[in-house]
Write a protein that holds these residues in place. Structure first.
Motif, short mmCIF file in Angstrom:
data_model
loop_
_atom_site.label_atom_id
_atom_site.label_comp_id
_atom_site.label_asym_id
_atom_site.label_seq_id
_atom_site.Cartn_x
_atom_site.Cartn_y
_atom_site.Cartn_z
N PRO A 333 4.59 -10.83 -43.56
CA PRO A 333 4.76 -10.76 -42.26
C PRO A 333 4.86 -8.91 -42.33
CG PRO A 333 5.81 -11.67 -44.25
CD PRO A 333 5.06 -11.17 -44.93
N ALA A 334 5.04 -9.88 -40.68
CA ALA A 334 5.14 -8.20 -39.91
C ALA A 334 6.09 -8.87 -38.84
CB ALA A 334 3.59 -7.65 -38.74
N VAL A 359 -2.97 -18.62 -26.08
CA VAL A 359 -3.50 -16.93 -26.42
C VAL A 359 -2.76 -16.22 -25.81
CG1 VAL A 359 -4.95 -15.20 -26.24
CG2 VAL A 359 -5.93 -18.00 -26.29
N LEU A 360 -1.68 -15.46 -26.59
CA LEU A 360 -0.73 -14.63 -26.16
C LEU A 360 -0.87 -13.33 -25.68
CD1 LEU A 360 2.23 -16.38 -28.59
CD2 LEU A 360 2.14 -16.95 -26.60
N ILE A 361 -2.42 -12.52 -26.78
CA ILE A 361 -2.62 -11.14 -26.72
C ILE A 361 -4.33 -11.96 -26.68
CG2 ILE A 361 -2.46 -9.19 -28.15
CD1 ILE A 361 0.56 -9.86 -29.42
N LYS A 362 -4.74 -10.47 -25.89
CA LYS A 362 -6.33 -10.46 -26.40
C LYS A 362 -6.00 -9.07 -25.87
CE LYS A 362 -9.83 -13.88 -24.89
NZ LYS A 362 -10.80 -15.20 -24.06
N ILE A 371 3.14 -6.79 -32.32
CA ILE A 371 3.61 -7.93 -31.60
C ILE A 371 5.18 -7.83 -31.92
CG2 ILE A 371 1.73 -8.72 -32.98
CD1 ILE A 371 3.38 -8.21 -35.33
N SER A 372 5.28 -6.59 -31.05
CA SER A 372 7.44 -6.95 -31.35
C SER A 372 7.72 -7.37 -29.57
CB SER A 372 7.40 -5.24 -30.89
OG SER A 372 6.37 -4.39 -29.39
N ASN A 373 6.91 -8.20 -29.48
CA ASN A 373 6.76 -8.65 -28.16
C ASN A 373 7.64 -10.35 -28.49
OD1 ASN A 373 8.28 -7.07 -26.33
ND2 ASN A 373 6.11 -6.44 -25.93
N LEU A 374 7.14 -10.39 -29.31
CA LEU A 374 7.12 -12.36 -30.01
C LEU A 374 8.02 -12.57 -30.58
CD1 LEU A 374 3.09 -12.23 -31.29
CD2 LEU A 374 3.55 -12.98 -29.45
N GLN A 392 -7.03 -15.99 -39.48
CA GLN A 392 -5.78 -16.24 -40.08
C GLN A 392 -4.51 -16.26 -39.47
OE1 GLN A 392 -7.52 -12.52 -41.71
NE2 GLN A 392 -6.43 -13.54 -43.32
N LYS A 393 -3.58 -17.18 -40.57
CA LYS A 393 -2.58 -16.91 -39.94
C LYS A 393 -1.99 -15.55 -40.26
CE LYS A 393 -1.28 -21.79 -40.53
NZ LYS A 393 -2.95 -22.30 -40.88
N PHE A 394 -0.63 -15.26 -39.56
CA PHE A 394 0.48 -14.33 -40.02
C PHE A 394 1.78 -14.39 -39.35
CE2 PHE A 394 -0.49 -13.05 -35.72
CZ PHE A 394 0.15 -12.44 -35.41
N ILE A 395 3.02 -14.07 -40.11
CA ILE A 395 3.95 -13.69 -39.41
C ILE A 395 5.17 -12.98 -38.72
CG2 ILE A 395 6.36 -14.74 -40.96
CD1 ILE A 395 5.01 -15.91 -43.29
N LYS A 396 5.50 -13.09 -37.84
CA LYS A 396 6.36 -12.24 -37.38
C LYS A 396 7.66 -12.83 -37.61
CE LYS A 396 8.34 -9.54 -33.83
NZ LYS A 396 8.53 -10.06 -32.99
N GLU A 397 7.72 -11.34 -38.13
CA GLU A 397 9.55 -11.88 -38.32
C GLU A 397 11.22 -10.22 -37.90
OE1 GLU A 397 9.76 -11.04 -42.79
OE2 GLU A 397 9.67 -8.95 -42.77
#
Length: 397
Positions: A333-334, A359-362, A371-374, A392-397
């Protein structure tokens, strides 16, 4: 004399089963101190000498391993196509009128602390020890509570199944937010737009036993698996022939193909259909559950879908990573930034989307993404370089 007659009857039954193959074999295993029952239907001509496919069918809340056979008519499809049809039984007390699965929504099995993921895995081990089953052709499907349970398997432990299907169910919002499949998995859905218990457009779902929970809508469910499976092609919807003009319903088929590992997604939308099994009409049940579509037989469609798939043991993104192993993301996670180790041989395009495909970021040619605003949750990152696409999947925590 009575005991001898009983013994002779048992022997005659065994001989009949050996001679003709077709049989319903009731068995059980112990799991969490409970004696958990299941029925194995062996098809006509079954000899147990060559590997066969196996389909596990999970009944709805309040159902049993017996009535799910009549409800689906899956045994006749088993006889015609030579696969084992297996009917596990959920947790419950016979006097309570039926059984339930611990699908995570607060069912009676959830409240009792039942580990149905463990039960089904133990059941598979038992089946493999007693029947000649092709381990590359094991499938699972479920209706209503059983369909929700199938979705839980798809999210948490889908490694042993070649394909899955859910009927008369969608996915609750809690599972949707935490669902993190480790690989693409072929998925089939059959959902009625007029289901009185499972609202097609999402919201509050009312189940038996007073169970109330929030679910996502059907389109979001299909989009989730389309994204998970990296399906590139969306085929035009097909309005299937309205064969039965008296069933007050029609069928529209949606196909999503060209997916990783042949993990296509198929969605039968039953227009004006209820909480029913297409092709098997039960008039008294329709009074509370709504219309039964007669234009398709769901068990036939299930088998046709299942039979087109064999087990594929890749994780999401592995195909593309094998082609271009230098493309990596970290940490995962990030929290604030996601770093990308990207080969700069080709121009790269990077996009971040949520699990319903928005799509949230491009951006282009980035080595770090803010990704701080996600909001916290699970996201998909897609890196495209020429003809090569890595997701790929990633986790925002």
């Amino acid at each position: 004399m009575i005991k001898i007659n009983i013994l002779l009857s048992i022997i005659a039954t065994l001989i009949s089963n050996l001679s003709f193959g077709q049989a319903n074999i009731i068995d059980s295993i112990v799991h969490q101190t409970y004696q958990r029952k299941f029925t194995v239907h062996t098809p006509t001509g079954f000899t147990n000498t060559t590997p066969v496919s196996a389909v596990l069918m999970l009944h709805g809340n309040g159902g049993t391993m017996q009535n799910s056979q009549n409800f689906t008519n899956l045994n006749s499809v088993s006889n015609s196509n030579g696969f084992l049809a297996v009917y596990p039984e959920g947790y419950g007390i016979v006097s309570s009128g039926g059984f339930s699965w611990a699908d995570g929504r607060g069912t009676s099995a959830d409240i009792a602390g039942i580990d149905d993921l463990g039960f089904i895995n133990k059941l598979l081990d038992t089946l493999l020890a007693n029947y000649n089953i092709d381990t590359n052709k094991i499938y699972i499907c479920g209706f209503s509570n059983g369909g929700y349970m199938t979705q839980r398997f798809a999210c948490e432990q889908n490694q042993r199944f070649a394909a899955m299907a859910s009927l008369g169910s969608i996915m609750d919002t809690s599972l949707h937010s935490s669902c993190n499949p480790q690989r693409p998995i072929p998925m089939m859905f059959v959902i009625g737009t007029a289901d009185p218990f499972v609202p097609f457009n999402g919201g509050v779902a009312n189940g038996s036993g007073g169970l109330v929970n929030q679910i996502i809508n059907a389109d979001t469910l299909v989009d989730f698996w389309k994204i998970n499976n990296n399906c590139i092609q969306t085929n035009p919807p097909i309005n299937l022939p309205d064969i039965d003009l008296t069933d007050n319903s029609t069928v529209t088929l949606f196909n999503f193909t060209n997916c990783s590992c042949n993990s296509d997604v198929k969605f039968y939308r039953i227009n004006d259909g209820g909480h029913t099994w297409p092709g098997v009409e039960i008039p008294l049940y329709e009074v509370v559950a709504g219309e039964t579509n007669e234009d398709i037989q769901a068990s036939v469609e299930l088998w046709n879908f299942f039979n087109a798939h064999t087990l594929c043991n890749i994780t999401v993104g592995v195909e593309e990573q094998t082609i271009r192993p230098t493309n990596k993301i970290y940490p995962n996670p990030a929290r604030t930034e996601l770093y990308l180790s990207i080969s700069q041989t080709d121009k790269s395009e990077v996009s971040v989307s949520n699990l319903i495909g928005q799509v949230l970021i491009k951006a282009q040619n980035l080595n770090a993404i803010d990704i701080s605003n996600l909001p916290n949750g699970i996201y998909m990152i897609t890196i495209t370089q020429g003809q090569i696409k890595q997701t790929q999947k990633f986790i925002k925590e």
